[in-house]
Design an enzyme around this catalytic site. Structure first.
Site, PDB file in Angstrom:
ATOM      1  N   ASN A 141     -23.595 -21.360  50.221  1.00 18.49           N
ATOM      2  CA  ASN A 141     -24.930 -20.741  50.311  1.00 18.49           C
ATOM      3  C   ASN A 141     -25.990 -21.435  49.444  1.00 18.49           C
ATOM      4  O   ASN A 141     -27.165 -21.431  49.807  1.00 18.49           O
ATOM      5  CB  ASN A 141     -24.862 -19.238  50.019  1.00 18.49           C
ATOM      6  CG  ASN A 141     -24.363 -18.919  48.641  1.00 18.49           C
ATOM      7  OD1 ASN A 141     -23.616 -19.701  48.055  1.00 18.49           O
ATOM      8  ND2 ASN A 141     -24.750 -17.784  48.127  1.00 18.49           N
ATOM      9  N   GLU A 176     -16.774 -16.986  40.220  1.00 22.51           N
ATOM     10  CA  GLU A 176     -18.050 -16.393  40.643  1.00 22.51           C
ATOM     11  C   GLU A 176     -17.848 -15.918  42.075  1.00 22.51           C
ATOM     12  O   GLU A 176     -17.874 -16.720  43.012  1.00 22.51           O
ATOM     13  CB  GLU A 176     -19.168 -17.448  40.555  1.00 22.51           C
ATOM     14  CG  GLU A 176     -19.450 -17.956  39.146  1.00 22.51           C
ATOM     15  CD  GLU A 176     -20.237 -16.964  38.300  1.00 22.51           C
ATOM     16  OE1 GLU A 176     -20.795 -15.991  38.845  1.00 22.51           O
ATOM     17  OE2 GLU A 176     -20.275 -17.155  37.073  1.00 22.51           O
ATOM     18  N   CYS A 199     -25.167 -14.035  46.863  1.00 24.29           N
ATOM     19  CA  CYS A 199     -24.056 -13.233  46.339  1.00 24.29           C
ATOM     20  C   CYS A 199     -24.529 -11.965  45.638  1.00 24.29           C
ATOM     21  O   CYS A 199     -23.864 -10.941  45.672  1.00 24.29           O
ATOM     22  CB  CYS A 199     -23.215 -14.072  45.395  1.00 24.29           C
ATOM     23  SG  CYS A 199     -24.186 -14.856  44.110  1.00 24.29           S
ATOM     24  N   GLU A 259     -21.667 -18.105  34.224  1.00 33.84           N
ATOM     25  CA  GLU A 259     -22.356 -19.392  34.316  1.00 33.84           C
ATOM     26  C   GLU A 259     -23.744 -19.201  33.718  1.00 33.84           C
ATOM     27  O   GLU A 259     -24.319 -18.118  33.798  1.00 33.84           O
ATOM     28  CB  GLU A 259     -22.475 -19.831  35.782  1.00 33.84           C
ATOM     29  CG  GLU A 259     -21.151 -20.321  36.340  1.00 33.84           C
ATOM     30  CD  GLU A 259     -21.228 -20.865  37.760  1.00 33.84           C
ATOM     31  OE1 GLU A 259     -22.175 -20.532  38.500  1.00 33.84           O
ATOM     32  OE2 GLU A 259     -20.316 -21.622  38.123  1.00 33.84           O
TER      33      GLU A 259
HETATM   34  P1  NDP Z   1     -14.863 -19.054  50.488  1.00 30.28           P
HETATM   35  O1  NDP Z   1     -14.071 -18.263  49.542  1.00 30.28           O
HETATM   36  O2  NDP Z   1     -14.509 -19.010  51.925  1.00 30.28           O
HETATM   37  O3  NDP Z   1     -14.857 -20.601  50.081  1.00 30.28           O
HETATM   38  C1  NDP Z   1     -15.302 -21.054  48.827  1.00 30.28           C
HETATM   39  C2  NDP Z   1     -14.734 -22.434  48.542  1.00 30.28           C
HETATM   40  O4  NDP Z   1     -13.318 -22.344  48.363  1.00 30.28           O
HETATM   41  C3  NDP Z   1     -14.932 -23.421  49.684  1.00 30.28           C
HETATM   42  O5  NDP Z   1     -15.182 -24.698  49.153  1.00 30.28           O
HETATM   43  C4  NDP Z   1     -13.596 -23.351  50.389  1.00 30.28           C
HETATM   44  O6  NDP Z   1     -13.328 -24.464  51.195  1.00 30.28           O
HETATM   45  C5  NDP Z   1     -12.655 -23.267  49.211  1.00 30.28           C
HETATM   46  N1  NDP Z   1     -11.322 -22.739  49.485  1.00 30.28           N
HETATM   47  C6  NDP Z   1     -10.888 -21.986  50.525  1.00 30.28           C
HETATM   48  N2  NDP Z   1      -9.555 -21.688  50.373  1.00 30.28           N
HETATM   49  C7  NDP Z   1      -9.158 -22.263  49.213  1.00 30.28           C
HETATM   50  C8  NDP Z   1      -7.922 -22.323  48.502  1.00 30.28           C
HETATM   51  N3  NDP Z   1      -6.823 -21.696  48.949  1.00 30.28           N
HETATM   52  N4  NDP Z   1      -7.871 -23.017  47.337  1.00 30.28           N
HETATM   53  C9  NDP Z   1      -8.971 -23.626  46.838  1.00 30.28           C
HETATM   54  N5  NDP Z   1     -10.164 -23.615  47.476  1.00 30.28           N
HETATM   55  C10 NDP Z   1     -10.275 -22.932  48.640  1.00 30.28           C
HETATM   56  O7  NDP Z   1     -16.381 -18.606  50.251  1.00 30.28           O
HETATM   57  P2  NDP Z   1     -17.641 -18.970  51.131  1.00 30.28           P
HETATM   58  O8  NDP Z   1     -17.814 -20.445  51.135  1.00 30.28           O
HETATM   59  O9  NDP Z   1     -17.578 -18.231  52.424  1.00 30.28           O
HETATM   60  O10 NDP Z   1     -18.836 -18.398  50.235  1.00 30.28           O
HETATM   61  C11 NDP Z   1     -19.354 -17.122  50.377  1.00 30.28           C
HETATM   62  C12 NDP Z   1     -18.850 -16.237  49.254  1.00 30.28           C
HETATM   63  O11 NDP Z   1     -19.234 -16.796  47.999  1.00 30.28           O
HETATM   64  C13 NDP Z   1     -19.446 -14.844  49.268  1.00 30.28           C
HETATM   65  O12 NDP Z   1     -18.431 -13.903  49.053  1.00 30.28           O
HETATM   66  C14 NDP Z   1     -20.402 -14.848  48.090  1.00 30.28           C
HETATM   67  O13 NDP Z   1     -20.626 -13.576  47.539  1.00 30.28           O
HETATM   68  C15 NDP Z   1     -19.731 -15.777  47.138  1.00 30.28           C
HETATM   69  N6  NDP Z   1     -20.671 -16.342  46.185  1.00 30.28           N
HETATM   70  C16 NDP Z   1     -20.626 -15.911  44.880  1.00 30.28           C
HETATM   71  C17 NDP Z   1     -21.550 -16.367  43.959  1.00 30.28           C
HETATM   72  C18 NDP Z   1     -21.526 -15.903  42.528  1.00 30.28           C
HETATM   73  O14 NDP Z   1     -22.181 -16.538  41.702  1.00 30.28           O
HETATM   74  N7  NDP Z   1     -20.831 -14.851  42.187  1.00 30.28           N
HETATM   75  C19 NDP Z   1     -22.596 -17.319  44.330  1.00 30.28           C
HETATM   76  C20 NDP Z   1     -22.536 -17.727  45.707  1.00 30.28           C
HETATM   77  C21 NDP Z   1     -21.606 -17.239  46.597  1.00 30.28           C
HETATM   78  P3  NDP Z   1     -13.872 -24.502  52.716  1.00 30.28           P
HETATM   79  O15 NDP Z   1     -14.981 -23.521  52.864  1.00 30.28           O
HETATM   80  O16 NDP Z   1     -14.336 -25.885  52.841  1.00 30.28           O
HETATM   81  O17 NDP Z   1     -12.722 -24.130  53.561  1.00 30.28           O
END
Ligand code: NDP
Length: 500
Positions: free
Chosen positions: A152, A249, A283, A470
């Site tokens: 995002n 996060e 988020c 962070e």
């Molecule tokens: P995901 O959990 O689907 O993916 C996050 C990252 O983790 C991606 O790079 C993904 O790879 C990777 N990933 C997936 N499976 C694994 C694994 N088993 N081991 C290691 N890495 C893995 O999240 P989204 O990308 O859909 O992001 C949206 C989410 O992020 C929302 O829930 C949002 O609330 C949260 N978010 C939280 C923030 C905060 O500061 N608290 C800020 C921004 C977002 P790939 O996608 O390439 O498969």
């Protein structure tokens, strides 16, 4: 628009791989670039490059590291619009947003940490224990760290992780989301151009399996992860196997509380920011909007009036302030929640709903568009008020404000979730505002505003929304390990082995 094939970047050089995957433009549903996918060998090579760079980078003075990182800040700012265009193509966010927020807030955090470490931010503490003994603490970098990002805020997330990591003397291997990979090579090359030595910041591309290779690698000292709660649990479990540090996060389902005395326009603006900015893909969104019965009609009316200012359209048009969702997968997920809200939860649909918003004729309708949507008369047991939707779906939860004790009851409802990322309250009564905020179970809170997250403000979730923070001074502590040293000058070691 089509970008060149994107290589990996480690040891200060680009590396191509035989296997690639496709990055898709969310505004057209057309391929945007082929991206080289890292395999086990490439992940290992990137980690090895980082290990080789660590002795050089970690032993530079903080002033030297700071000077280099500040040069990267200047390059990011010089290239703000160029980088913002890339982010717009990759994420589907309007240029009006990416040019004002994404690169700017990332560069701010890098500047903050570069200045902080140069002005004593890594100093420890000294305690005089006795006249002839003192205790001091020092902060040491962790080593090679992994950063794993969500889609995002791609470049902002990469900077919020790499800035304190590098400023503290660590090296990083970064894996962006496979849905938004384009910023990573550009950031790596900006770091190199600024003088960051080869191997200090490295990029591997790919899906969750590539993230898994990082989290299970024994040479990684820490994993800083941004993503969903469910993925965060897997990542933390993998990291636990060899006691890696973690920062998590994660997601939220945050309450936005409007108290009866709130200024109507400010409260409506807050709720709009908390739900429709970035097409709801933030988020910290305040998706559960608690509105007093006494204000419900006027709140709904004003909200509908203000929603007329949401302008989906050509993403490069400076007037556009609403874009498509990031991917087909995410579009299908958000659409299912809207459908569930209408058909199963049977919430009252006040605005939006299924289908695409009205778009100018020049805009490609194949993009992953959804309508900004408002459900009202929602209750706590509905799926749409319990799950993180991560799209432009605002749920109004009315509450009775004519009975004693209603504020306490409201706070209980607001806290009744497994997540605790953000929360906020709108009121003219500043005492009450502070009292309510003090009782909310969330790591990031706002009074009479929503969403601002400056470099100085530590951000992180409570409960299932995360671990650690962070940004801010506290954010730096998540990238160092403590060493305590007791110095005795009296010459006599206290012992129980002396002769009786
Ligand atoms: P995901 O959990 O689907 O993916 C996050 C990252 O983790 C991606 O790079 C993904 O790879 C990777 N990933 C997936 N499976 C694994 C694994 N088993 N081991 C290691 N890495 C893995 O999240 P989204 O990308 O859909 O992001 C949206 C989410 O992020 C929302 O829930 C949002 O609330 C949260 N978010 C939280 C923030 C905060 O500061 N608290 C800020 C921004 C977002 P790939 O996608 O390439 O498969």
């Amino acid at each position: 628009m089509k970008y060149d094939k994107q290589p990996l970047y480690y040891g200060g050089q680009r590396h191509t791989t035989a296997t690639t995957f496709q990055d898709i433009d969310p505004s057209t549903n057309q391929p945007l670039a082929d991206i080289c996918k890292a395999d086990q060998h490439a992940v290992h090579a990137a980690i090895t490059a980082a290990q080789a760079a660590f002795p050089v980078w970690s032993t530079m003075t903080t002033m030297e590291r700071s000077r280099i990182l500040l040069r990267a800040v200047a390059l990011l700012r010089q290239r703000n619009d160029e980088l913002a265009v890339v982010e717009t193509h990759d994420t589907g966010k309007p240029f009006s947003e990416t040019s004002a927020v994404d690169v700017v807030t990332g560069a701010d955090v890098l500047e903050y940490y570069a200045n902080l470490v140069a002005s004593g931010g890594l100093n420890g503490e000294t305690t005089q224990l006795r006249p002839d003994a003192w205790l001091y603490t020092t902060k040491a970098p962790l080593g090679v760290c992994a950063g794993i990002g969500a889609w995002n805020y791609p470049i902002q997330i990469a900077l919020w992780k790499s800035a304190p990591c590098l400023a503290a003397g660590n090296c990083m291997v970064y894996k962006p989301s496979e849905f938004t990979p384009l910023h990573a090579l550009r950031l790596a090359e900006i770091y190199s151009e600024a003088g960051v030595p080869p191997g200090v910041f490295n990029v591997v591309q790919g899906d969750g399996a590539v993230g898994g290779l990082l989290t299970s690698h024994p040479a990684i000292a820490k994993v800083s992860f941004t993503g969903q709660v469910s993925t965060g649990c897997k990542v933390a479990a993998a990291a636990a196997s060899n006691m890696k540090y973690v920062t998590m996060e994660l997601g939220g389902k945050s309450p936005c509380i409007i108290l009866p005395d709130a200024e109507l326009d400010n409260a409506v603006d807050g709720a709009m920011m908390a739900n429709f900015f970035s097409t709801g893909q933030v988020c910290t969104n305040g998706t559960r909007v608690f509105v007093p019965q006494s204000m419900l009609r006027s709140f709904e009316q004003r909200l509908l009036q203000k929603m007329a200012d949401i302008r989906p359209g050509d993403l490069m048009d400076p007037n556009t302030n609403f874009g498509p969702l990031v991917s087909k997968t995410h579009h299908d997920k958000v659409t299912k929640y809207i459908q569930h809200g209408i058909e199963t939860d049977k919430a009252k649909l006040l605005a939006g709903g299924l289908g695409k918003p009205t778009l100018p004729a020049t805009v490609d309708a194949n993009g992953y568009w959804v309508k900004p949507t408002v459900f009202t008369n929602c209750t706590d047991d509905m799926l749409i008020t319990k799950d993180e939707i991560f799209g432009p779906v605002l749920c109004i939860l009315p509450y009775a404000d004519n009975r004693p004790g209603y504020v306490e009851k409201l706070v209980q409802r607001a806290n009744n979730t497994t997540m605790g990322l953000a929360a906020g309250v709108f009121t003219k009564n500043i005492d009450l505002g502070h009292r309510v905020v003090a009782q909310l179970h969330a790591g990031i809170t706002w009074v009479n505003t929503w969403g601002e997250s400056p470099a100085e403000m530590p951000v992180g979730g409570w409960k299932m929304s995360g671990l650690g923070v962070e940004n801010g001074r506290k954010g730096l502590d998540n990238w160092v390990q403590n060493k305590s040293t007791l110095v005795e000058m009296g010459g006599a070691v206290a012992t129980s082995f002396s002769k009786l």
